[in-house]
Design a protein around this motif. Structure first.
Motif, PDB file in Angstrom:
ATOM      1  N   VAL A  61       0.873  -1.099  -0.076  1.00  0.00           N
ATOM      2  CA  VAL A  61       0.002  -0.101  -0.006  1.00  0.00           C
ATOM      3  C   VAL A  61       0.949   1.248   0.076  1.00  0.00           C
ATOM      4  N   GLN A  62       0.661   2.275  -1.087  1.00  0.00           N
ATOM      5  CA  GLN A  62       1.289   3.357  -0.959  1.00  0.00           C
ATOM      6  C   GLN A  62       0.521   4.566  -1.001  1.00  0.00           C
ATOM      7  N   GLN A  63       0.942   5.396   0.152  1.00  0.00           N
ATOM      8  CA  GLN A  63       0.100   6.589   0.420  1.00  0.00           C
ATOM      9  C   GLN A  63       1.037   7.721   1.128  1.00  0.00           C
ATOM     10  N   SER A  64       0.788   8.846   1.025  1.00  0.00           N
ATOM     11  CA  SER A  64       1.551   9.950   1.611  1.00  0.00           C
ATOM     12  C   SER A  64       1.489   9.738   3.142  1.00  0.00           C
ATOM     13  N   ARG A  65       2.197  10.553   3.753  1.00  0.00           N
ATOM     14  CA  ARG A  65       2.357  10.631   5.198  1.00  0.00           C
ATOM     15  C   ARG A  65       0.922  10.928   5.931  1.00  0.00           C
ATOM     16  N   GLY A  66       0.867  10.123   6.959  1.00  0.00           N
ATOM     17  CA  GLY A  66      -0.345  10.655   7.906  1.00  0.00           C
ATOM     18  C   GLY A  66      -1.582   9.629   8.080  1.00  0.00           C
ATOM     19  N   TRP A  67      -1.704   8.741   7.250  1.00  0.00           N
ATOM     20  CA  TRP A  67      -2.668   7.819   6.954  1.00  0.00           C
ATOM     21  C   TRP A  67      -2.661   6.779   8.088  1.00  0.00           C
ATOM     22  N   VAL A  68      -3.672   6.587   8.662  1.00  0.00           N
ATOM     23  CA  VAL A  68      -3.631   5.550   9.798  1.00  0.00           C
ATOM     24  C   VAL A  68      -4.949   4.377   9.527  1.00  0.00           C
ATOM     25  N   HIS A  69      -4.487   3.274   9.683  1.00  0.00           N
ATOM     26  CA  HIS A  69      -5.549   2.188   9.535  1.00  0.00           C
ATOM     27  C   HIS A  69      -6.324   2.264  10.613  1.00  0.00           C
ATOM     28  N   TYR A  70      -7.611   2.503  10.411  1.00  0.00           N
ATOM     29  CA  TYR A  70      -8.482   2.905  11.877  1.00  0.00           C
ATOM     30  C   TYR A  70      -9.388   2.054  12.240  1.00  0.00           C
ATOM     31  N   ALA A  71      -9.912   1.025  11.150  1.00  0.00           N
ATOM     32  CA  ALA A  71     -11.061   0.235  11.271  1.00  0.00           C
ATOM     33  C   ALA A  71     -11.076  -1.152  10.476  1.00  0.00           C
ATOM     34  N   ILE A  72     -11.832  -2.038  10.914  1.00  0.00           N
ATOM     35  CA  ILE A  72     -11.856  -3.426  10.039  1.00  0.00           C
ATOM     36  C   ILE A  72     -13.307  -3.423   9.669  1.00  0.00           C
ATOM     37  N   HIS A  73     -13.518  -3.472   8.558  1.00  0.00           N
ATOM     38  CA  HIS A  73     -14.872  -3.829   8.097  1.00  0.00           C
ATOM     39  C   HIS A  73     -15.186  -5.518   7.718  1.00  0.00           C
ATOM     40  N   ARG A  74     -15.548  -5.803   8.944  1.00  0.00           N
ATOM     41  CA  ARG A  74     -15.396  -7.526   8.857  1.00  0.00           C
ATOM     42  C   ARG A  74     -16.294  -8.045   7.810  1.00  0.00           C
ATOM     43  N   PRO A  75     -17.266  -7.528   7.129  1.00  0.00           N
ATOM     44  CA  PRO A  75     -17.741  -8.352   6.090  1.00  0.00           C
ATOM     45  C   PRO A  75     -16.862  -8.242   4.729  1.00  0.00           C
ATOM     46  N   GLU A  76     -15.970  -7.200   4.801  1.00  0.00           N
ATOM     47  CA  GLU A  76     -14.888  -7.028   3.622  1.00  0.00           C
ATOM     48  C   GLU A  76     -13.597  -6.991   4.243  1.00  0.00           C
ATOM     49  N   PRO A  77     -12.885  -7.672   4.926  1.00  0.00           N
ATOM     50  CA  PRO A  77     -11.597  -7.460   5.374  1.00  0.00           C
ATOM     51  C   PRO A  77     -10.357  -7.076   4.431  1.00  0.00           C
ATOM     52  N   HIS A  78     -10.783  -7.365   2.972  1.00  0.00           N
ATOM     53  CA  HIS A  78      -9.798  -7.076   1.976  1.00  0.00           C
ATOM     54  C   HIS A  78      -9.857  -5.510   1.822  1.00  0.00           C
ATOM     55  N   ILE A  79     -10.995  -4.898   2.273  1.00  0.00           N
ATOM     56  CA  ILE A  79     -10.743  -3.441   2.237  1.00  0.00           C
ATOM     57  C   ILE A  79     -10.249  -2.828   3.557  1.00  0.00           C
ATOM     58  N   LEU A  80      -9.242  -2.112   3.452  1.00  0.00           N
ATOM     59  CA  LEU A  80      -8.476  -1.294   4.668  1.00  0.00           C
ATOM     60  C   LEU A  80      -9.125   0.184   4.440  1.00  0.00           C
ATOM     61  N   LEU A  81      -9.530   0.439   5.641  1.00  0.00           N
ATOM     62  CA  LEU A  81     -10.104   1.860   6.104  1.00  0.00           C
ATOM     63  C   LEU A  81      -8.860   2.622   6.624  1.00  0.00           C
ATOM     64  N   PHE A  82      -8.831   3.670   6.155  1.00  0.00           N
ATOM     65  CA  PHE A  82      -7.624   4.583   6.621  1.00  0.00           C
ATOM     66  C   PHE A  82      -8.278   6.010   6.876  1.00  0.00           C
ATOM     67  N   ARG A  83      -7.614   6.857   7.631  1.00  0.00           N
ATOM     68  CA  ARG A  83      -8.251   8.231   7.889  1.00  0.00           C
ATOM     69  C   ARG A  83      -6.814   9.135   8.340  1.00  0.00           C
ATOM     70  N   ARG A  84      -6.887  10.328   8.225  1.00  0.00           N
ATOM     71  CA  ARG A  84      -5.970  11.123   8.891  1.00  0.00           C
ATOM     72  C   ARG A  84      -6.549  12.607   9.068  1.00  0.00           C
ATOM     73  N   GLU A  85      -6.014  13.308  10.023  1.00  0.00           N
ATOM     74  CA  GLU A  85      -6.800  14.305  10.522  1.00  0.00           C
ATOM     75  C   GLU A  85      -6.522  15.289   9.475  1.00  0.00           C
ATOM     76  N   LYS A  86      -7.577  16.285   9.309  1.00  0.00           N
ATOM     77  CA  LYS A  86      -7.629  17.244   8.178  1.00  0.00           C
ATOM     78  C   LYS A  86      -6.883  18.441   8.881  1.00  0.00           C
ATOM     79  N   GLY A  87      -6.300  19.358   8.015  1.00  0.00           N
ATOM     80  CA  GLY A  87      -5.500  20.552   8.240  1.00  0.00           C
ATOM     81  C   GLY A  87      -4.276  20.578   8.710  1.00  0.00           C
TER      82      GLY A  87
END
Length: 105
Positions: A61-87
Motif C-alpha cells: 500500500v502506497q500513500q502519503s504521510r499521516g494515514w492510519v488504518h483505523y477500522a476493520i470492516h469485517r464483511p469485507e476484510p480485503h478493504i482497508l479503511l484509513f483516515r488522517r486528521e484534516k488541516g
C-alpha cells in the motif's frame, strides 16, 4: 525426489498495481480513504487487529504521510479503511514509522 514448495513472493515483490485506492472523503475532523486489496494480498492481512504503517506499507500500500488504518470492516476484510486528521501539513511532519496502530473500538 520431490522439489520444495515454491517460496511465496515477498510483500515488496507483490503487484501493487492491483491495489485500488478510493478518492478521499471527509467529515469535520478527518479525511478518509479506503484501499481495496487483491485477494492474494488480502489473505496476508490479520483479521483480528489493525495494521501498523510498517505492515500496510509492507503489503504494497502506497500513500502519503499521516494515514492510519483505523477500522476493520469485517464483511469485507480485503478493504482497508484509513483516515488522517484534516488541516495538517503532512509534508512538514517528520517521517516516522508507526509502531502500533490505534486500538479497535
Amino acid at each position: 525426489p520431490t522439489s520444495p514448495p515454491p517460496t511465496p513472493p515477498s510483500p515488496s515483490a507483490m503487484p501493487t498495481q492491483q491495489i485500488v485506492y478510493s478518492e478521499k472523503y471527509y467529515d469535520d475532523v478527518y479525511e478518509y480513504r479506503h484501499v481495496i486489496l487483491p485477494q492474494d494480498i488480502a489473505r496476508l492481512v490479520p483479521k483480528d487487529r489493525l495494521l501498523s504503517e510498517m505492515e500496510w506499507r509492507g503489503l504494497g500500500v502506497q500513500q502519503s504521510r499521516g494515514w492510519v488504518h483505523y477500522a476493520i470492516h469485517r464483511p469485507e476484510p480485503h478493504i482497508l479503511l484509513f483516515r488522517r486528521e484534516k488541516g495538517v501539513d503532512y509534508n512538514n511532519v517528520p517521517a516516522q514509522v508507526q509502531a502500533d496502530p490505534p486500538r479497535m473500538e
